[in-house]
Design a protein around this motif. Structure first.
Motif, short mmCIF file in Angstrom:
data_model
loop_
_atom_site.label_atom_id
_atom_site.label_comp_id
_atom_site.label_asym_id
_atom_site.label_seq_id
_atom_site.Cartn_x
_atom_site.Cartn_y
_atom_site.Cartn_z
N ASP A 7 -38.42 43.80 -5.71
CA ASP A 7 -37.12 43.16 -6.00
C ASP A 7 -36.02 43.75 -5.13
O ASP A 7 -35.18 43.02 -4.59
CB ASP A 7 -36.76 43.36 -7.48
CG ASP A 7 -37.67 42.59 -8.41
OD1 ASP A 7 -38.14 41.51 -8.01
OD2 ASP A 7 -37.93 43.07 -9.52
N ARG A 10 -36.37 42.46 -1.63
CA ARG A 10 -35.93 41.06 -1.53
C ARG A 10 -34.41 40.99 -1.33
O ARG A 10 -33.92 40.25 -0.48
CB ARG A 10 -36.31 40.29 -2.80
CG ARG A 10 -37.80 39.98 -2.94
CD ARG A 10 -38.06 39.09 -4.16
NE ARG A 10 -39.49 38.88 -4.36
CZ ARG A 10 -40.24 39.59 -5.19
NH1 ARG A 10 -39.70 40.56 -5.92
NH2 ARG A 10 -41.53 39.34 -5.31
N CYS A 13 -33.53 42.12 2.15
CA CYS A 13 -33.83 41.05 3.12
C CYS A 13 -32.75 39.98 3.10
O CYS A 13 -32.29 39.52 4.15
CB CYS A 13 -35.20 40.42 2.82
SG CYS A 13 -36.61 41.45 3.26
N ASP A 14 -32.36 39.56 1.90
CA ASP A 14 -31.34 38.51 1.77
C ASP A 14 -30.02 38.96 2.40
O ASP A 14 -29.39 38.20 3.15
CB ASP A 14 -31.13 38.16 0.30
CG ASP A 14 -32.32 37.44 -0.32
OD1 ASP A 14 -33.15 36.91 0.45
OD2 ASP A 14 -32.44 37.44 -1.55
N ARG A 33 -39.30 38.48 3.73
CA ARG A 33 -38.88 38.06 2.39
C ARG A 33 -39.92 37.11 1.78
O ARG A 33 -40.29 37.25 0.60
CB ARG A 33 -37.52 37.37 2.47
CG ARG A 33 -37.02 36.72 1.19
CD ARG A 33 -36.72 37.78 0.15
NE ARG A 33 -35.87 37.27 -0.91
CZ ARG A 33 -36.30 36.56 -1.97
NH1 ARG A 33 -37.57 36.27 -2.09
NH2 ARG A 33 -35.45 36.17 -2.89
N ASP A 37 -42.87 37.25 -1.81
CA ASP A 37 -43.06 36.23 -2.86
C ASP A 37 -44.46 35.63 -2.85
O ASP A 37 -44.87 35.01 -3.84
CB ASP A 37 -42.03 35.11 -2.69
CG ASP A 37 -40.61 35.59 -2.95
OD1 ASP A 37 -40.45 36.55 -3.73
OD2 ASP A 37 -39.67 35.01 -2.37
#
Length: 624
Positions: A7, A10, A13-14, A33, A37
């Protein structure tokens, strides 16, 4: 709820992608990213004719992968989840895409109308629930495990050196040999290192363990060889397991039909010595005209069971008095060694796959860390350079993004052990590998199942002393950081054990009662003398807002207790071993305070308390 490493990555990365202006850099970050998932990518690799594709079929439970030499055996084939069962996407080296479908019976077609050299990868969609969490990648066989460099190794295994071809775990099928020579061991370690694999994400499989003709039962020798292989490769693999892939494939992917079952029943009626003589030479078994089974059926039995499988299946039929296909499938699966007995965490292919599935988020996060660090080193200018520098700072080896990536601490330490940047003695090597291989605290600490929280706390505290010494001696080096990572995990184990003990029964004032009967050495035993602690140091620590309320109560007990047991929150007159367990748990609890932003005086007070608790544990924990 605390965010896990996947998490946190993620979000990183965002944030990074949003700040990058370069389209190529932004796309690389987005690929990382997306990998977080997606299902975990597990590559199945191995030497030519090692039984690799047979094992792939056993893993899938379908006879999809071709086991005979053909075009598809030279192409990377990815089996992934999808509702369009049987759809094949043919990715071409020039960027083009073609489409096809599996043949009836879930079999790959012999060709796809294009030169095999122009195929980059096949992606086969299967509607299998198991593929929701793990994608299986079947790779071309190799004549040697030698890899000249990272890109060449990945290209050899996964079709290219591109980032989206990276596997996050690997099952490597080794030919069954009598021993691993130094060259083979060195080549295997070089391959796993070049491919970014380590003892947390690599499973070595000894295939075809039934192919030695001089043993009626191959399993004793196979298990000894696997144990020796693990001893040799333990810093490079999670486990070394033996398997008869052909029997596993037959049981899971191509079950015997009524005709084969009837043939086995007929063979079971023969004299044991006569049947054994026929099976000494499989060509004779196939062609002998006097056997009560049609030649074409005998061909199928050899193809699907080989000598040991036929013998084992016939023995099962004789024992049961019947040849039921379903019962035969269960027997063959058991004799294949594919699955562990009970719920063992090691020792079989199924246990290895379960290990990968349980650790999927951590393994994907570990891969993402590696890829993001590579991206951060990419040449860039202006604002993008500043963004990549910020990314590198957050992923710095000595400053992981908060304690947030704690779930990866053991993995990174195990990787460092395999790469030689963390040097350990035998005892600490075994400790680290247990932590990496197992999930239950008792198993992680080498304790028997059902060990009490106090025993877990004591064992973890003993180990933490060794790791704390190493971390201090290696301060400022990679090995020191990795040792501190392990230390933190051990301290967490003790804290968790303490949390399990504490709620059982709290006495007035915060003393913890375990509910044990009062007896000699127990509630009615001779009180142990209290430990003398500098009240000023205790009060200095109590004054810090960083000290939780439970820890403040523990400090109050330390000052107010009239005997050692009550000073530690144990029942009056508690047994010495129980007192030692409380001391071990409190040491770990207060050791975590030393990692918080305390004043110098408060930090020294916390360290003094830890040393006092550890002295109590060392003195009473050995029964003295």
């Amino acid at each position: 709820m605390t965010a896990g490493p996947a998490d946190l990555l993620r979000r990183l990365c965002d944030t990074t992608a949003a700040r990058l202006s370069g389209a190529e850099l932004r796309e690389r970050v987005r690929q990382v990213r997306a990998g977080l998932d997606a299902p975990l990518r597990v590559a199945v690799a191995g030497a030519v004719s090692s039984g690799k594709s047979t094992l792939v079929n056993a893993l899938l439970g379908l006879p999809v992968a071709p086991v005979d030499a053909g075009e598809c055996t030279f192409v990377v084939t990815q089996y992934e989840y999808g509702e369009d069962d049987g759809h094949i996407t043919v990715e071409l080296a020039d960027g083009g895409v073609a489409h096809s479908r599996l043949l009836p019976g879930h079999r790959l077609p012999a060709g796809f109308g294009v030169d095999v050299a122009g195929i980059r990868r096949l992606r086969v969609t299967l509607n299998l629930p198991s593929l929701r969490t793990i994608t299986i990648v079947d790779t071309p066989g190799m004549n040697t495990v030698t890899a000249a460099n990272e890109r060449a190794a990945r290209g050899m295994l996964f079709g290219s050196g591109d980032e989206d071809d990276r596997a996050q775990a690997m099952i490597y099928v080794l030919r069954y040999v009598q021993k691993f020579d130094d060259t083979t061991l060195a080549e295997f370690r070089g391959l796993t290192d070049a491919c970014g694999m380590s003892c947390v994400n690599t499973l070595a499989v000894l295939g075809q363990v039934d192919r030695r003709g001089d043993e009626g039962d191959p399993w004793p020798t196979a298990r000894r060889l696997a144990a020796k292989g693990y001893a040799d490769l333990r810093t490079s693999v999670f486990d070394v397991v033996p398997v008869i892939g052909l029997l596993a494939e037959t049981a899971r992917a191509r079950p015997l039909g009524t005709e084969e079952a009837a043939a086995l029943a007929a063979l079971a009626g023969l004299d044991e010595d006569d049947l054994e003589d026929y099976l000494l030479d499989l060509d004779d078994f196939r062609s002998a005209p006097e056997l009560p089974v049609a030649a074409e059926v005998r061909h199928r039995l050899v193809e699907r069971l080989h000598r040991y499988g036929i013998t084992s299946a016939v023995d099962a039929v004789r024992a049961a008095g019947t040849a039921d296909p379903e019962a035969l499938a269960a027997h063959l699966l058991e004799r294949s060694g594919y699955a562990s007995a009970g719920r063992a965490s090691t020792g079989s292919v199924a246990a290895g796959i379960a290990h990968f599935a349980r650790r999927a988020d951590q393994l994907k996060a570990l891969d993402a860390l590696t890829r993001l660090r590579a991206i951060a080193r990419t040449p860039a200018l202006g604002a993008d350079r500043a963004t990549l520098d910020a990314l590198a700072a957050q992923l710095d080896e000595n400053r992981p993004i908060a304690t947030s990536l704690g779930g990866l601490r053991i993995f990174t330490a195990a990787e460092a052990l395999g790469r030689g940047t963390l040097v350990l003695n035998e005892e600490m090597t075994a400790e680290l590998l247990r932590l990496a291989r197992h999930d239950e605290p008792a198993e992680q600490l080498g304790l028997p199942p059902g060990a009490s929280p106090a025993e877990i706390a004591a064992a973890a505290t003993a180990a933490s002393m060794r790791w704390r010494t190493l971390a201090m001696m290696s301060e400022g080096r990679t090995g020191g950081q990795r040792a501190r990572d392990v230390l933190t995990v051990l301290e967490d184990l003790v804290s968790a054990a303490l949390d399990e003990v504490a709620p059982r029964e709290a006495a007035p004032g915060g003393a913890v009662r375990t509910g044990r009967a009062s007896s000699a050495g127990g509630g009615g035993g001779e009180p142990l003398p209290p430990v003398r602690i500098d009240p000023a140091a205790v009060e200095a620590l109590r004054a810090s807002p960083m000290v939780p309320a439970d820890d403040r109560r523990a400090l109050e007990l330390l000052l107010a207790g009239s005997e050692l047991a009550t000073q530690l929150g144990a029942p009056p007159g508690a047994p010495r071993a129980e007192v030692a367990g409380y001391a071990a748990a409190l040491s770990a609890r207060f050791r975590t305070l030393t990692h918080r932003p305390l004043s110098l005086r408060q930090r020294r007070a916390a360290e003094t308390l830890c040393e006092a608790y550890e002295t109590i544990w060392a003195h009473y924990g050995d029964g003295s």
